[in-house]
Design a protein around this motif. Structure first.
Motif, PDB file in Angstrom:
ATOM      1  N   ARG A 150       0.830  -1.212   0.000  1.00  8.31           N
ATOM      2  CA  ARG A 150       0.000   0.000   0.000  1.00  8.31           C
ATOM      3  C   ARG A 150       0.864   1.263   0.000  1.00  8.31           C
ATOM      4  N   LYS A 151       2.002   1.209   0.681  1.00  4.73           N
ATOM      5  CA  LYS A 151       2.905   2.363   0.714  1.00  4.73           C
ATOM      6  C   LYS A 151       3.616   2.560  -0.617  1.00  4.73           C
ATOM      7  N   ASN A 152       3.895   1.451  -1.317  1.00  6.64           N
ATOM      8  CA  ASN A 152       4.586   1.527  -2.601  1.00  6.64           C
ATOM      9  C   ASN A 152       3.879   0.613  -3.602  1.00  6.64           C
ATOM     10  N   PRO A 153       2.741   1.061  -4.145  1.00  5.58           N
ATOM     11  CA  PRO A 153       1.926   0.204  -5.011  1.00  5.58           C
ATOM     12  C   PRO A 153       2.616  -0.230  -6.299  1.00  5.58           C
ATOM     13  N   ALA A 154       3.640   0.496  -6.726  1.00  9.36           N
ATOM     14  CA  ALA A 154       4.290   0.161  -7.991  1.00  9.36           C
ATOM     15  C   ALA A 154       5.343  -0.940  -7.842  1.00  9.36           C
ATOM     16  N   GLY A 155       5.775  -1.214  -6.628  1.00  6.61           N
ATOM     17  CA  GLY A 155       6.851  -2.183  -6.449  1.00  6.61           C
ATOM     18  C   GLY A 155       6.393  -3.453  -5.775  1.00  6.61           C
ATOM     19  N   LEU A 156       7.325  -4.375  -5.630  1.00  7.42           N
ATOM     20  CA  LEU A 156       7.070  -5.597  -4.880  1.00  7.42           C
ATOM     21  C   LEU A 156       7.585  -5.396  -3.459  1.00  7.42           C
ATOM     22  N   PRO A 157       6.807  -5.774  -2.469  1.00 10.66           N
ATOM     23  CA  PRO A 157       7.257  -5.593  -1.088  1.00 10.66           C
ATOM     24  C   PRO A 157       8.371  -6.581  -0.753  1.00 10.66           C
ATOM     25  N   ASP A 158       9.307  -6.135   0.073  1.00 10.00           N
ATOM     26  CA  ASP A 158      10.385  -7.019   0.495  1.00 10.00           C
ATOM     27  C   ASP A 158      10.190  -7.412   1.955  1.00 10.00           C
ATOM     28  N   LEU A 159      10.884  -8.447   2.364  1.00 13.35           N
ATOM     29  CA  LEU A 159      10.766  -8.964   3.711  1.00 13.35           C
ATOM     30  C   LEU A 159      12.135  -9.464   4.135  1.00 13.35           C
ATOM     31  N   THR A 160      12.499  -9.212   5.375  1.00 10.13           N
ATOM     32  CA  THR A 160      13.789  -9.670   5.875  1.00 10.13           C
ATOM     33  C   THR A 160      13.598 -10.764   6.917  1.00 10.13           C
ATOM     34  N   ARG A 161      14.646 -11.523   7.124  1.00  7.17           N
ATOM     35  CA  ARG A 161      14.641 -12.559   8.149  1.00  7.17           C
ATOM     36  C   ARG A 161      14.419 -11.931   9.522  1.00  7.17           C
ATOM     37  N   GLN A 162      15.019 -10.759   9.742  1.00  6.07           N
ATOM     38  CA  GLN A 162      14.868 -10.075  11.030  1.00  6.07           C
ATOM     39  C   GLN A 162      13.408  -9.701  11.287  1.00  6.07           C
ATOM     40  N   GLU A 163      12.686  -9.285  10.247  1.00  6.72           N
ATOM     41  CA  GLU A 163      11.264  -8.968  10.420  1.00  6.72           C
ATOM     42  C   GLU A 163      10.489 -10.213  10.843  1.00  6.72           C
ATOM     43  N   LEU A 164      10.820 -11.359  10.246  1.00  3.95           N
ATOM     44  CA  LEU A 164      10.165 -12.607  10.644  1.00  3.95           C
ATOM     45  C   LEU A 164      10.486 -12.950  12.095  1.00  3.95           C
ATOM     46  N   LEU A 165      11.747 -12.765  12.493  1.00  4.44           N
ATOM     47  CA  LEU A 165      12.139 -13.025  13.881  1.00  4.44           C
ATOM     48  C   LEU A 165      11.426 -12.072  14.834  1.00  4.44           C
ATOM     49  N   ASP A 166      11.344 -10.797  14.455  1.00 10.01           N
ATOM     50  CA  ASP A 166      10.657  -9.805  15.306  1.00 10.01           C
ATOM     51  C   ASP A 166       9.178 -10.138  15.484  1.00 10.01           C
ATOM     52  N   MET A 167       8.562 -10.735  14.464  1.00  8.16           N
ATOM     53  CA  MET A 167       7.150 -11.108  14.567  1.00  8.16           C
ATOM     54  C   MET A 167       6.968 -12.455  15.253  1.00  8.16           C
ATOM     55  N   LYS A 168       8.091 -13.108  15.598  1.00  6.68           N
ATOM     56  CA  LYS A 168       8.057 -14.412  16.277  1.00  6.68           C
ATOM     57  C   LYS A 168       7.292 -15.465  15.457  1.00  6.68           C
ATOM     58  N   ILE A 169       7.638 -15.539  14.155  1.00  6.35           N
ATOM     59  CA  ILE A 169       7.015 -16.510  13.270  1.00  6.35           C
ATOM     60  C   ILE A 169       7.600 -17.893  13.574  1.00  6.35           C
ATOM     61  N   ALA A 170       6.738 -18.832  13.875  1.00  4.86           N
ATOM     62  CA  ALA A 170       7.168 -20.187  14.219  1.00  4.86           C
ATOM     63  C   ALA A 170       7.909 -20.821  13.040  1.00  4.86           C
ATOM     64  N   GLY A 171       9.041 -21.445  13.320  1.00  5.56           N
ATOM     65  CA  GLY A 171       9.836 -22.099  12.272  1.00  5.56           C
ATOM     66  C   GLY A 171      10.957 -21.239  11.745  1.00  5.56           C
ATOM     67  N   VAL A 172      11.049 -19.993  12.177  1.00  5.95           N
ATOM     68  CA  VAL A 172      12.122 -19.108  11.770  1.00  5.95           C
ATOM     69  C   VAL A 172      13.093 -18.999  12.940  1.00  5.95           C
ATOM     70  N   GLU A 173      14.331 -19.396  12.682  1.00  5.24           N
ATOM     71  CA  GLU A 173      15.337 -19.378  13.757  1.00  5.24           C
ATOM     72  C   GLU A 173      16.533 -18.549  13.362  1.00  5.24           C
TER      73      GLU A 173
END
Length: 128
Positions: free
Chosen positions: A105-128
């Motif tokens: 939504r912030k950048n409709p023209a691009g593809l959103p990126d995601l980092t491993r640290q963001e997954l860790l910060d969200m405490k996603i199960a299976g990400v170590e």
């Protein structure tokens, strides 16, 4: 048919189609972004972005990000990590999908990126 009538017969459907498409066009609105506003105002395209969770074959959870009626991103497994591991819970899939939708939504023209640290910060199960 006279020459006048044949020209009129051919040009009327073209004229009608042109008027129809012109009438359906919405005027573009430009918004100025000011320094004290963090997020841009929502537009119709941004409002049509939705996250839908699903269960891929083999179990677990994944998510889709839809723009209007079209699937823009389909993610049947946890992105960024090695392998093709599905999300363990629907809540985790939804959390990651919503983060990526917010970035889209912030950048409709691009593809959103995601980092491993963001997954860790969200405490996603299976990400170590």
């Amino acid at each position: 048919m006279t020459n006048y009538k044949s020209i009129l017969f051919v040009s009327m459907p073209v004229l009608a189609a042109t008027l129809f498409f012109t009438a359906c066009q919405q005027p573009s609105r430009q918004t100025e972004k000011t320094e004290h506003i963090e997020e841009a105002p929502a537009t119709a395209m941004q409002d049509s972005i939705a996250v839908v969770t699903f269960q891929p074959e083999g179990g677990g959870w994944g998510f889709k990000i839809n723009k209007g009626t079209h699937t823009y991103i389909e993610q049947p497994f946890i992105p960024v990590i090695m392998g093709r591991t599905p999300f363990k819970t629907e809540a985790d899939a939804l959390k990651v999908g919503e983060l990526l939708a917010a970035k889209l939504r912030k950048n409709p023209a691009g593809l959103p990126d995601l980092t491993r640290q963001e997954l860790l910060d969200m405490k996603i199960a299976g990400v170590e």
